[in-house]
Design a protein around this motif. Sequence first.
Motif, short mmCIF file in Angstrom:
data_model
loop_
_atom_site.label_atom_id
_atom_site.label_comp_id
_atom_site.label_asym_id
_atom_site.label_seq_id
_atom_site.Cartn_x
_atom_site.Cartn_y
_atom_site.Cartn_z
N UNK A 141 -1.96 -24.63 -4.90
CA UNK A 141 -1.78 -26.05 -4.56
C UNK A 141 -3.03 -26.88 -4.80
N UNK A 142 -4.19 -26.25 -4.77
CA UNK A 142 -5.44 -26.99 -4.86
C UNK A 142 -6.08 -26.94 -6.24
N UNK A 143 -5.39 -26.33 -7.20
CA UNK A 143 -5.99 -26.11 -8.51
C UNK A 143 -5.35 -26.99 -9.59
N UNK A 144 -6.12 -27.23 -10.64
CA UNK A 144 -5.65 -28.02 -11.78
C UNK A 144 -5.18 -27.05 -12.87
N UNK A 145 -3.97 -27.23 -13.40
CA UNK A 145 -3.49 -26.32 -14.46
C UNK A 145 -4.40 -26.36 -15.68
N UNK A 146 -4.63 -25.22 -16.33
CA UNK A 146 -5.47 -25.18 -17.54
C UNK A 146 -4.85 -26.04 -18.66
N UNK A 147 -5.67 -26.52 -19.56
CA UNK A 147 -5.17 -27.42 -20.63
C UNK A 147 -4.06 -26.83 -21.48
N UNK A 148 -4.12 -25.52 -21.78
CA UNK A 148 -3.09 -24.96 -22.65
C UNK A 148 -1.72 -24.92 -21.98
N UNK A 149 -1.69 -25.06 -20.66
CA UNK A 149 -0.43 -25.15 -19.94
C UNK A 149 -0.08 -26.60 -19.64
N UNK A 150 -1.07 -27.37 -19.23
CA UNK A 150 -0.82 -28.76 -18.81
C UNK A 150 -0.25 -29.60 -19.95
N UNK A 151 -0.51 -29.21 -21.20
CA UNK A 151 -0.02 -29.97 -22.33
C UNK A 151 1.43 -29.70 -22.68
N UNK A 152 2.06 -28.74 -22.02
CA UNK A 152 3.44 -28.40 -22.34
C UNK A 152 4.40 -29.27 -21.53
N UNK A 153 5.56 -29.62 -22.13
CA UNK A 153 6.52 -30.46 -21.41
C UNK A 153 7.05 -29.77 -20.15
N UNK A 154 7.36 -30.59 -19.16
CA UNK A 154 8.01 -30.10 -17.94
C UNK A 154 9.51 -30.32 -18.05
N UNK A 155 10.24 -29.51 -17.27
CA UNK A 155 9.80 -28.49 -16.32
C UNK A 155 9.29 -27.25 -17.04
N UNK A 156 8.39 -26.53 -16.37
CA UNK A 156 7.81 -25.32 -16.93
C UNK A 156 8.29 -24.12 -16.12
N UNK A 157 8.88 -23.16 -16.80
CA UNK A 157 9.41 -21.95 -16.17
C UNK A 157 8.55 -20.80 -16.62
N UNK A 158 7.89 -20.09 -15.69
CA UNK A 158 6.86 -19.16 -16.11
C UNK A 158 6.96 -17.76 -15.57
#
Length: 348
Positions: A141-158
């Motif tokens: 909850x307190x972290x920022x997603x890494x750039x290689x993930x944050x650039x992908x369209x949402x919703x993200x299923x992982x």
Amino acid sequence: MWRWITRPVPNLWRLEPLLPLRQVPALKGLTWPLMAAVVGRWLARQRWGDVILWIYLPEAARVIDLIPHRLLVYHCVDDWRTFPQFATRRAEIAALEDGLTRRADLVITTAPALYEARRSLNAHTILQPNVGDYAHFTRADDLVPPPDLAGLPQPRLGFWGALDDYKFDRELVLALADACPNASIVLIGPAGVAIREQPALALNRPNIHCLGQRPYEQLPAYAAGLDVCLIPYRQTEHTRGVFPIKFFEMLATGKPVVATALPSLAPFGDTVPLTRTTGEFVAAVQAVLADPAAGRTQRLALAAQHTWEQRVDELLTYVAAALQTHPAREPLRRARDCLTGKAHPGDE
């Protein structure tokens, strides 16, 4: 004889013997006796007193009589005979594991199917499923997603973990990608043999993104950028004995989790959708996407009840009880003294 000896923390030593014989097929059978001799001598020099021999691999049963120990623990975390690499050695692995089970003073299993199989051979068998590092993953909850993930369209299923075809259901993930074309399917982990040899089988959907392996320390940050966590496992003889460690890791992030209906996860079906078909899996993902906050409190509470701190305390209780019924034995003291060169009357 050592490649390295490291101490990740002050009271933990990691030993990796240098065993060149492993590369020579004709001499491979000498690997285990050589390893036992090297480890045994190192242990003797530490003068720690009684040793608990804690074994995970059935093949390591070959060292039982070669390393002096007071207590033998077999920690059974998989149905080893069902691994693809043992397909031509299934009977050998089964015999080693059954012998190890019978001789162990304590057998720890991580899934109900493993418990039933080992319990039939040793009454001192317990069921202690895998758990997760709650404190590590609840930081999502307190972290920022890494750039290689944050650039992908949402919703993200992982998903994070090994993409091995004997366990990971590639066809299920492809079907999910087709059913949710606007979602990004994010796969974090090393590719299995089948995917490495035929990458098109995994990458022939534009919304599937294989990011490769990432350090464990970074997984909470990747989880922070997901909308739904997935456990798309096959339902096979092998996965009947699997309890995914990632299950409680994913719950600790608070994110919705959708999983294949593995037998080991059955007790948690009230908190997590457990699916048996492709249609059920897709429908469950779409349902949790409609209200991802629903059930968050229950997920976090369940994860908080299954931590490594709690599990270690429970395991140590069982080990302490086993030690009470297994006092140090003379043959073991003699073997330990032989390794250090101490003579006994009548040895000449």
